[in-house]
Write a protein that holds these residues in place. Structure first.
Motif: not given
Length: 704
Positions: A613-622
């Motif tokens: 979930v963290t990888v997905l959220a940070i990728y969307i944020q970047l």
């Protein structure tokens, strides 16, 4: 495929044994008793499902007073002697004292007088209060808690509920008249029928006729003043087949009334041979009722695996896309600068073959069935998104001096949690090791200070920090100091109630000693090694001197919404298992939570879900050109703690029957501290996962 099989084998190993099996560690050896040998009976405390306050049994003003010192056979104990406790036992409110109840192996005792206690107004009101709240008593024989036996719904299995009731309340019949505040009749249990189950000791001791205890049952009874008694003070009729069957009623008194009563306390002892229970399996009776929930545990695991599988698929798609964009070549510098417009061709091919390239029979390179226009679109989209942040993505975050100590404490808690779950799943920590779970938890936390200092110092240096001693001091005192301050304040309230839940002054001094004299030096040692010897993590890209402007962000990428949305999926993974934990800790304290095999599997799935979930959220944020991902990864990773606390609040109002301001305050304070620990742990997992992910994808690109 091999690692997957290894993880599957580990999960099967942890879950496949019956969750009631307990492994007895070496210093809990079998204790055998020759016939007629005295067996010490220890009294501990009283506790209730409706209150968070516990009380030492001999501190109650209406039970038999603490006995005078006299030797208890060859056990080396004396009646009235306080039993030395480990740190975990003290923290959980145990106050164990040797009683003067006489038990001799294989010798029944139909009745014996324990004492006659005179009680007045204050004692009667106190007894009524505890009986009203449903307090139960804990006695101990051969490390087994006294229990009341029951049978399962299908009447195929017998199981134990630890403890026995202090008394009962007989509610008024419907329509019966009573005065204001009349709650019915209170009956005090003043006779105890003790049943000791035994079998032959294993090995040569059994050949010599020695026995081992495999069961300890207590059946309380209320016998009134009107029952005839013999010269010993024992009721003439204990079976209830004759006589008036009167119970010992605590008559109603009001403050200021000068009324007294004498309570005769008696007990009976019966030894029964039971070869159906092995000594190594004697704790299983306390867990049988949990086996009925095994199907629910499996459903929870399947539910968690489905959620985790979906997340894994999404994350793998993201990773495949970024890696593919990396190995297929990059745009020329003009495309990177403009960030718009298509330029077909002009791709700078890497030397050698890419992972997704194919070689035809003539030796030429064939692109992997993807149209060049589509590749250009994808490359342009990447350049217009996360790749544009190569000069800002590793910029030092705001309040980095606070984030580094939090990550250090999170690693400390992660080490403690993993150690406790594994030791419990393997059966080393089990209910027979009284207080062992808490004692090991404190020990693991203290000695994990090395990890706390190490990770905090390296992250602090990565953020450009120079004063590592100041950072280490914050790491060693911030989170432990906050917990200690909350516990100390709560302890003042509990002290005022004379509850055994309150920590003695000596225990507080011992905790401070462990903190300041053991943990703090270990934190400094780890910090020195991490800061001076290992150093910081090198950034794969250079940070520009001028920060990039961040465009307007979607609502779901902002602080609180992102935290709540990111925490919802990990909470969905664990909420079913949380129900069993809450039921054991808060709702049914006479039972034991001992299905750590299931918890180990669910915890593993939880860690994977948080990471994904963290990888997905940070990728969307970047991709939204927001490079403030440091704190975001920590908050998204720990976001499920907010849902857990909300779940605690719902559980309090929907399931529990806790009464009194202090008990409610203790419940929410304990829940808050537990959620802080959980949030710090999971936030650290999210941060480290995001850090590794960002370093990986930006280390794979070439930025001029």
């Amino acid at each position: 495929m091999l690692p997957l099989l290894s993880w599957a084998s580990l999960a099967l190993l942890l879950v496949s044994p019956a969750p009631t099996s307990a492994f007895y560690i070496p210093f809990f050896s079998v204790h055998s008793y020759p016939p007629s040998t005295p067996i010490p009976l220890l009294v501990n405390k009283v506790y209730s499902d409706t209150s968070q306050l516990q009380y030492a049994y001999y501190d109650l003003p209406f039970v038999c007073p603490r006995p005078k010192s006299k030797p208890l056979g060859s056990s080396g104990l004396f009646s009235g002697q306080s039993i030395p406790l480990n740190l975990g036992e003290v923290l959980r409110g145990d106050r164990i004292v040797a009683s003067d109840i006489e038990l001799r192996m294989k010798e029944d005792n139909e009745c014996a007088l324990l004492c006659e206690r005179d009680i007045g107004e204050e004692e009667i009101l106190r007894a009524q209060e505890l009986i009203r709240k449903g307090y139960v008593v804990e006695w101990i024989v051969d490390n087994l808690p006294g229990a009341t036996s029951f049978v399962t719904v299908d009447k195929t299995k017998k199981y134990y509920a630890a403890g026995f009731k202090l008394g009962t309340v007989e509610q008024k019949a419907q329509g019966e008249q009573g005065g204001e505040g009349d709650e019915g009749k209170f009956y005090l249990n003043n006779h105890f029928t003790i049943v000791i189950r035994y079998r032959n000791a294993p090995g040569k001791k059994g050949e010599r006729g020695e026995k081992v205890v495999v069961g300890f049952e207590v059946y309380p009874k209320s016998i009134g003043r009107g029952e005839r008694r013999d010269e010993r003070g024992c009721p003439v009729n204990l079976s209830g087949k004759s006589g008036n069957g009167e119970k010992f009623e605590l008559f109603k008194v009001r403050r200021g009334e000068n009324r007294w009563a004498t309570v005769p306390y008696t007990y009976s002892v019966y030894f029964r041979e039971d070869n159906s229970i092995e000594w190594s399996k004697r704790w299983d009776l306390y867990f049988v009722n949990q086996e009925e929930g095994a199907k629910v545990h499996w459903m929870a695991i399947v539910n968690s695996l489905i959620i985790c599988a979906v997340l894994t698929g999404v994350v793998l798609m993201i990773l495949a896309r970024t890696v593919r964009a990396d190995i297929k070549g990059y745009r020329d510098e003009s495309l990177m600068e403009k960030g718009a417009g298509k330029q077909k061709g002009g791709l700078k091919e890497k030397a050698g073959l890419g992972l997704l390239d194919q070689v035809d029979e003539a030796g030429g390179i064939v692109r992997d069935a993807v149209d060049l226009d589509d590749e250009d679109d994808e490359a342009l989209e990447d350049v217009a998104g996360w790749k544009l942040l190569h000069g800002d993505v590793f910029r030092t975050p705001g309040n980095g001096h606070l984030l580094a100590p939090l990550i250090g404490s999170g690693m400390q808690l992660l080490f403690m949690a993993v150690g406790l779950v594994l030791l419990s799943a393997l059966g080393i920590l089990n209910p027979s090791f009284r207080g062992g779970f808490v004692s090991f938890g404190v020990g693991l936390f203290v000695f994990a200070g090395v990890l706390s200092g190490y990770f905090s110092a390296r992250i602090y240096k990565t953020f450009g920090g120079r004063d590592w001693t100041k950072n280490t001091a914050v790491t060693a005192t911030l989170f432990p100091g906050l917990l200690f301050a909350i516990i100390f304040v709560l302890n003042l309230f509990v002290w005022a109630q004379a509850s055994s839940t309150a920590l003695p002054f000596g225990t507080l001094i011992a905790i401070v000693f462990l903190w300041l004299c053991v943990q703090v030096p270990l934190v400094y040692a780890g910090a020195w090694y991490g800061f001076s010897k290992v150093g910081s993590w090198e950034s794969p890209t250079k940070t520009s001197s001028i920060p990039r402007q961040i465009p307007q962000q979607a609502w779901y990428l902002r602080g609180l919404p992102a935290t709540l949305l990111g925490g919802l999926i990990p909470f969905a993974v664990i909420f079913i298992e949380l129900l069993f934990v809450f039921q054991s800790v808060w709702q049914d304290k006479s039972g034991y939570y001992y299905v750590f095999g299931f918890m180990a599997v669910v915890s593993t799935i939880l860690i994977l879900a948080i990471a994904e979930v963290t990888v997905l959220a940070i990728y969307i944020q970047l991709c939204s050109e927001n490079y403030h991902w440091w704190w975001s990864s920590f908050m998204v990773g720990g976001g499920s703690a907010v849902w857990v606390f909300a779940y605690c609040t719902w559980y309090y109002f929907a399931k529990l029957h806790i009464t009194g301001f202090l008990s409610s305050m203790l419940f929410f304070s304990y829940s808050f501290m537990a959620c802080c620990v959980y949030g710090l742990l999971t936030g650290t997992v999210g941060f480290l996962t995001a850090f590794a992910f960002v370093r990986r994808i930006y280390g794979a690109i070439k930025a001029d």
